[in-house]
Scaffold this motif. Structure first.
Motif, PDB file in Angstrom:
ATOM      1  N   LEU A 240      79.566  54.628 173.791  1.00 48.39           N
ATOM      2  CA  LEU A 240      80.685  53.730 174.084  1.00 48.39           C
ATOM      3  C   LEU A 240      82.022  54.464 174.010  1.00 48.39           C
ATOM      4  CD1 LEU A 240      79.650  50.475 172.191  1.00 48.39           C
ATOM      5  CD2 LEU A 240      79.929  50.750 174.663  1.00 48.39           C
ATOM      6  N   TYR A 241      82.205  55.251 172.953  1.00 47.70           N
ATOM      7  CA  TYR A 241      83.464  55.977 172.793  1.00 47.70           C
ATOM      8  C   TYR A 241      83.631  57.018 173.903  1.00 47.70           C
ATOM      9  CZ  TYR A 241      87.315  58.518 170.630  1.00 47.70           C
ATOM     10  OH  TYR A 241      88.524  59.116 170.399  1.00 47.70           O
ATOM     11  N   GLY A 242      82.561  57.733 174.192  1.00 44.85           N
ATOM     12  CA  GLY A 242      82.627  58.743 175.246  1.00 44.85           C
ATOM     13  C   GLY A 242      82.888  58.153 176.619  1.00 44.85           C
TER      14      GLY A 242
ATOM     15  N   PRO B  87      92.434  52.434 174.402  1.00 45.84           N
ATOM     16  CA  PRO B  87      91.796  51.346 173.649  1.00 45.84           C
ATOM     17  C   PRO B  87      90.518  51.787 172.917  1.00 45.84           C
ATOM     18  CG  PRO B  87      92.417  50.603 175.841  1.00 45.84           C
ATOM     19  CD  PRO B  87      92.640  52.090 175.799  1.00 45.84           C
ATOM     20  N   ALA B  88      89.899  52.878 173.348  1.00 42.74           N
ATOM     21  CA  ALA B  88      88.660  53.341 172.724  1.00 42.74           C
ATOM     22  C   ALA B  88      88.844  53.671 171.246  1.00 42.74           C
ATOM     23  CB  ALA B  88      88.125  54.573 173.469  1.00 42.74           C
ATOM     24  N   ILE B  89      90.067  53.927 170.816  1.00 39.60           N
ATOM     25  CA  ILE B  89      90.320  54.208 169.402  1.00 39.60           C
ATOM     26  C   ILE B  89      89.831  53.044 168.534  1.00 39.60           C
ATOM     27  CG2 ILE B  89      92.168  54.574 167.679  1.00 39.60           C
ATOM     28  CD1 ILE B  89      91.543  57.013 169.518  1.00 39.60           C
ATOM     29  N   ALA B  90      89.912  51.837 169.054  1.00 35.78           N
ATOM     30  CA  ALA B  90      89.434  50.670 168.297  1.00 35.78           C
ATOM     31  C   ALA B  90      87.945  50.791 167.983  1.00 35.78           C
ATOM     32  CB  ALA B  90      89.717  49.385 169.067  1.00 35.78           C
ATOM     33  N   LEU B  91      87.188  51.460 168.846  1.00 41.76           N
ATOM     34  CA  LEU B  91      85.755  51.640 168.592  1.00 41.76           C
ATOM     35  C   LEU B  91      85.513  52.506 167.357  1.00 41.76           C
ATOM     36  CD1 LEU B  91      84.518  52.129 172.257  1.00 41.76           C
ATOM     37  CD2 LEU B  91      84.097  50.161 170.773  1.00 41.76           C
ATOM     38  N   LEU B  92      86.392  53.493 167.137  1.00 41.55           N
ATOM     39  CA  LEU B  92      86.253  54.324 165.939  1.00 41.55           C
ATOM     40  C   LEU B  92      86.436  53.472 164.687  1.00 41.55           C
ATOM     41  CD1 LEU B  92      88.279  57.517 166.956  1.00 41.55           C
ATOM     42  CD2 LEU B  92      85.808  57.117 167.139  1.00 41.55           C
TER      43      LEU B  92
END
Length: 186
Positions: free
Chosen positions: A22-24, A41-46
């Motif tokens: 998902l992050y990738g 927005p992918a930072i939220a996945l971390l």
């Protein structure tokens, strides 16, 4: 009861794989804010994977996800930044270790939210300082470019963390709360 952060089960490996994928796959989505820097927005996945599954899962998912994104978008892995993504998620995952914090079962308090925010902001800043230093020390990147890049990435990542990551984890915990206002009358 939460599992140990070092317990490697099939579920943990699958969780890391899903988090990394998902992050990738979503890290390339963003609004440019500086040299080679975007509001992503992918930072939220971390934040989500770190808080829900712990610092080890967060670190590995962030690292592998960033490597995947680098390979898909440029064909070159920027190891300092990939490690930085892992470090960010690991710091955000420190909240997992807090007594009484269990979003899987809807258990959290105001102090947990405060700690999560502190861990996240400290993790973002430290990881980006590390990434910038790594690029200067090992990749030969110019320091003036990296000062701008690290500053822009810090601000944009903190904004995404506060606007998307923290509310997502709180919402997840609230959804899983086992409280009910129903009572049984005898």
């Amino acid at each position: 009861m939460k599992k140990s952060i070092f317990q490697l089960s099939t579920r943990t490996v699958v969780t890391i794989g899903i988090g990394a994928a998902l992050y990738g796959a979503t890290s390339f989505i963003g609004i440019p804010v500086g040299p080679d820097t975007s509001l992503r927005p992918a930072i939220a996945l971390l934040a989500i994977f770190g808080a829900l599954f712990g610092p080890v899962v967060g670190f590995v998912a962030g690292l592998i996800g960033h490597v995947l994104n680098d390979l898909l978008t440029s064909g070159t892995v920027w190891w300092g930044w990939a490690l930085g993504s892992g470090i960010t998620a690991a710091f955000m995952g420190l909240i997992y270790l807090s007594k009484g914090f269990d979003p899987q079962n809807g258990s959290f308090k105001g102090k947990h939210i405060g700690l999560f925010i502190v861990y996240g902001i400290v993790g973002i800043v430290l990881s980006l300082l590390f990434s910038g230093w790594f690029d200067i020390a090992f990749m030969g990147e110019p320091s003036d470019k990296l000062v701008v890049q690290v500053a822009a990435a810090s601000i944009s990542n903190i904004v995404v963390f506060l606007v998307l990551g923290v509310p997502a984890v709180i919402g997840f915990a609230k959804r899983n709360a086992k409280t009910s206002h129903l009572s049984v009358n005898e």
